[in-house]
Design a protein around this motif. Structure first.
Motif, PDB file in Angstrom:
ATOM      1  N   LEU A 195      -7.529 -76.232 -31.231  1.00  0.00           N
ATOM      2  CA  LEU A 195      -8.169 -75.183 -32.020  1.00  0.00           C
ATOM      3  C   LEU A 195      -9.372 -74.599 -31.287  1.00  0.00           C
ATOM      4  O   LEU A 195      -9.635 -73.395 -31.341  1.00  0.00           O
ATOM      5  N   GLU A 196     -10.105 -75.472 -30.573  1.00  0.00           N
ATOM      6  CA  GLU A 196     -11.261 -75.044 -29.791  1.00  0.00           C
ATOM      7  C   GLU A 196     -10.821 -74.078 -28.686  1.00  0.00           C
ATOM      8  O   GLU A 196     -11.439 -73.036 -28.449  1.00  0.00           O
ATOM      9  N   GLY A 197      -9.737 -74.433 -27.994  1.00  0.00           N
ATOM     10  CA  GLY A 197      -9.226 -73.586 -26.925  1.00  0.00           C
ATOM     11  C   GLY A 197      -8.751 -72.243 -27.437  1.00  0.00           C
ATOM     12  O   GLY A 197      -9.001 -71.202 -26.824  1.00  0.00           O
ATOM     13  N   ILE A 198      -8.067 -72.261 -28.576  1.00  0.00           N
ATOM     14  CA  ILE A 198      -7.593 -71.007 -29.167  1.00  0.00           C
ATOM     15  C   ILE A 198      -8.775 -70.123 -29.549  1.00  0.00           C
ATOM     16  O   ILE A 198      -8.767 -68.906 -29.316  1.00  0.00           O
ATOM     17  N   GLU A 199      -9.820 -70.730 -30.123  1.00  0.00           N
ATOM     18  CA  GLU A 199     -11.006 -69.960 -30.495  1.00  0.00           C
ATOM     19  C   GLU A 199     -11.696 -69.391 -29.261  1.00  0.00           C
ATOM     20  O   GLU A 199     -12.189 -68.254 -29.265  1.00  0.00           O
ATOM     21  N   ARG A 200     -11.718 -70.179 -28.173  1.00  0.00           N
ATOM     22  CA  ARG A 200     -12.344 -69.699 -26.936  1.00  0.00           C
ATOM     23  C   ARG A 200     -11.594 -68.498 -26.387  1.00  0.00           C
ATOM     24  O   ARG A 200     -12.199 -67.504 -25.972  1.00  0.00           O
ATOM     25  N   VAL A 201     -10.269 -68.564 -26.367  1.00  0.00           N
ATOM     26  CA  VAL A 201      -9.468 -67.420 -25.909  1.00  0.00           C
ATOM     27  C   VAL A 201      -9.700 -66.218 -26.816  1.00  0.00           C
ATOM     28  O   VAL A 201      -9.864 -65.086 -26.342  1.00  0.00           O
ATOM     29  N   SER A 202      -9.712 -66.468 -28.126  1.00  0.00           N
ATOM     30  CA  SER A 202      -9.944 -65.380 -29.075  1.00  0.00           C
ATOM     31  C   SER A 202     -11.302 -64.734 -28.836  1.00  0.00           C
ATOM     32  O   SER A 202     -11.446 -63.508 -28.910  1.00  0.00           O
ATOM     33  N   ARG A 203     -12.299 -65.581 -28.556  1.00  0.00           N
ATOM     34  CA  ARG A 203     -13.652 -65.065 -28.300  1.00  0.00           C
ATOM     35  C   ARG A 203     -13.673 -64.186 -27.058  1.00  0.00           C
ATOM     36  O   ARG A 203     -14.298 -63.122 -27.040  1.00  0.00           O
TER      37      ARG A 203
END
Length: 424
Positions: free
Chosen positions: A239-247
């Motif tokens: 979830l952290e990685g997905i949020e980082r990509v989204s950011r």
């Protein structure tokens, strides 16, 4: 006989007067020849701004014959209520020179960009008796300036692309690794569940001891304690990685906003933060970045152009630090100051010497190695801030300590009824 009448002889004063008049006639003829033959559009005006002369080059530039404009006000030079030239008349009448850019429609309907240099005409007593204006067509220059702006954007995006790919690739890699781990863990847990379900099947009754043996056997094939610890961690990291990509994607979307022809309200803090995000990989190897963002009201601006300004300043700061050979720090701050907002980008690089500082905003001037810069970043940045937004771009630098670039922007944007003006 009548006495004869004789003309009194010429005196030296008469000869001097005739010589002076002849000299003046020669000067007038010379000036008239220059006025007529010049490729520059030369216009003379009375102190109240009425046109008193208009050479052939001005006829060609503006599309109006001399007879049509003599005695008229400056409205033939500027249209649509543009008060650019008229706005600097007081400055010129006070004895200062001024240069102003204007945009208007020619008599044939073509759009014309001109640069008009104005200066006062004074008599022998120092009294202002008129205004001289030299106008040049800068339409081609404006087209080239726009092209250079686009080239600068492409250059900047080119430098960002590899870093952005790496920034996105890193979280995507551990998202993929975690997904594969979760797949394997799922398969192992499903095998245990299938054994439990088989033991609940009443059609094949078995003893309790055998049940325990089967459970121990299936559980021996997996490490429950390990899975219990790692599965939540893998989900959290994913979830952290997905949020980082989204950011990163959101930041890139904000950074690459197509902009508007007109100025619109924008969140300057969001723009600054997005620019820092998309440049992070490019600068993370040489500097730590700190942001100190104050509460700001929406600023009337072209945010796409300002994103390019912030990008250039941040990348330049990283380059300045890299040249020192030691790790440094970049600090980005925003503040509210009356009717203006301020964005400061500071670095701990080597600073800028006085001789370089005098040329740093000159087009094509660069101190970087061949292939590392076009020399257009800072001149275009200053153009965006000053001409495009009515603000200022200034710098303070101390050799051996670093440099701070300060962008000051009016909250209400650049007035649209008065064009950008620059002193000659």
């Amino acid at each position: 006989m009548h006495p004869s009448h004789h003309q009194p002889p010429f005196t030296s004063q008469d000869n001097e007067l005739l010589t002076r008049l002849a000299s003046q006639d020669f000067e007038l003829a010379r000036y008239a020849a220059v006025l007529a033959s010049s490729d520059d559009s030369i216009i003379t005006m009375s102190p109240d701004g009425r046109i008193t002369d208009w050479n052939a080059a001005a006829e060609r530039l503006y599309g109006y014959p001399r007879e049509e404009v003599l005695g008229q006000q400056l409205d033939v030079l500027v249209t649509n209520g543009d008060g650019g030239v008229r706005a600097v008349l007081d400055t010129v009448l006070a004895g200062d020179r001024a240069t102003v850019e204007t945009v208007h429609l020619r008599s044939d309907g073509a759009m014309l960009h001109t640069s008009v240099s104005l200066s006062a005409i004074v008599d022998v007593d120092g009294q202002v008796i008129g205004i001289a204006a030299v106008a040049r067509d800068i339409s081609d220059y404006k087209v080239r300036e726009t092209e250079l702006h686009q080239e600068s954007k492409l250059e900047s995006l080119g430098r960002l692309s590899a870093g952005l790919a790496h920034e996105i690739n890193t979280p995507i890699q551990y998202v993929g690794d975690n997904a594969r781990f979760l797949e394997e863990a799922y398969q192992e847990l499903i095998r245990v569940v299938e054994v439990y379900r088989g033991l609940l099947d009443t059609s094949n009754p078995i003893g309790w001891v055998e049940r325990q043996e089967r459970v121990r056997e299936v559980e021996a094939g997996i490490d429950f304690d390990y899975l219990e610890k790692e599965i939540p961690s893998a989900v959290e990291q994913t979830l952290e990685g997905i949020e980082r990509v989204s950011r990163i994607v959101r930041a890139m979307k904000t950074f690459s906003h197509p902009g508007h022809q007109e100025q619109v309200p924008a969140d300057l803090n969001e723009a600054v933060a997005a620019t820092v995000t998309v440049t992070r990989h490019q600068i993370s190897d040489v500097a730590d970045v700190t942001m100190e963002l104050a509460d700001l009201p929406p600023v009337l601006c072209n945010i796409a152009d300002l994103n390019q300004v912030f990008l250039n300043l941040i990348v330049n700061a990283a380059d300045a630090i890299e040249e020192t050979g030691r790790r440094g720090a970049i600090t980005v701050t925003t503040a509210l100051d009356g009717d203006d907002v301020i964005v400061c980008i500071s670095d701990t690089g080597g600073g800028i010497s006085d001789d370089v500082r005098a040329k740093i905003f000159d087009p094509f001037f660069t101190t970087k190695d061949v292939g590392r810069g076009s020399g257009q970043g800072l001149p275009l940045a200053r153009g965006v801030v000053q001409e495009g937004h009515g603000g200022t771009l200034t710098l303070e630098s101390v050799l051996g300590q670093g440099t701070t670039f300060t962008v000051r922007l009016p909250i209400d944007g650049r007035p649209t009824d008065v064009p950008a003006e620059r002193g000659a």
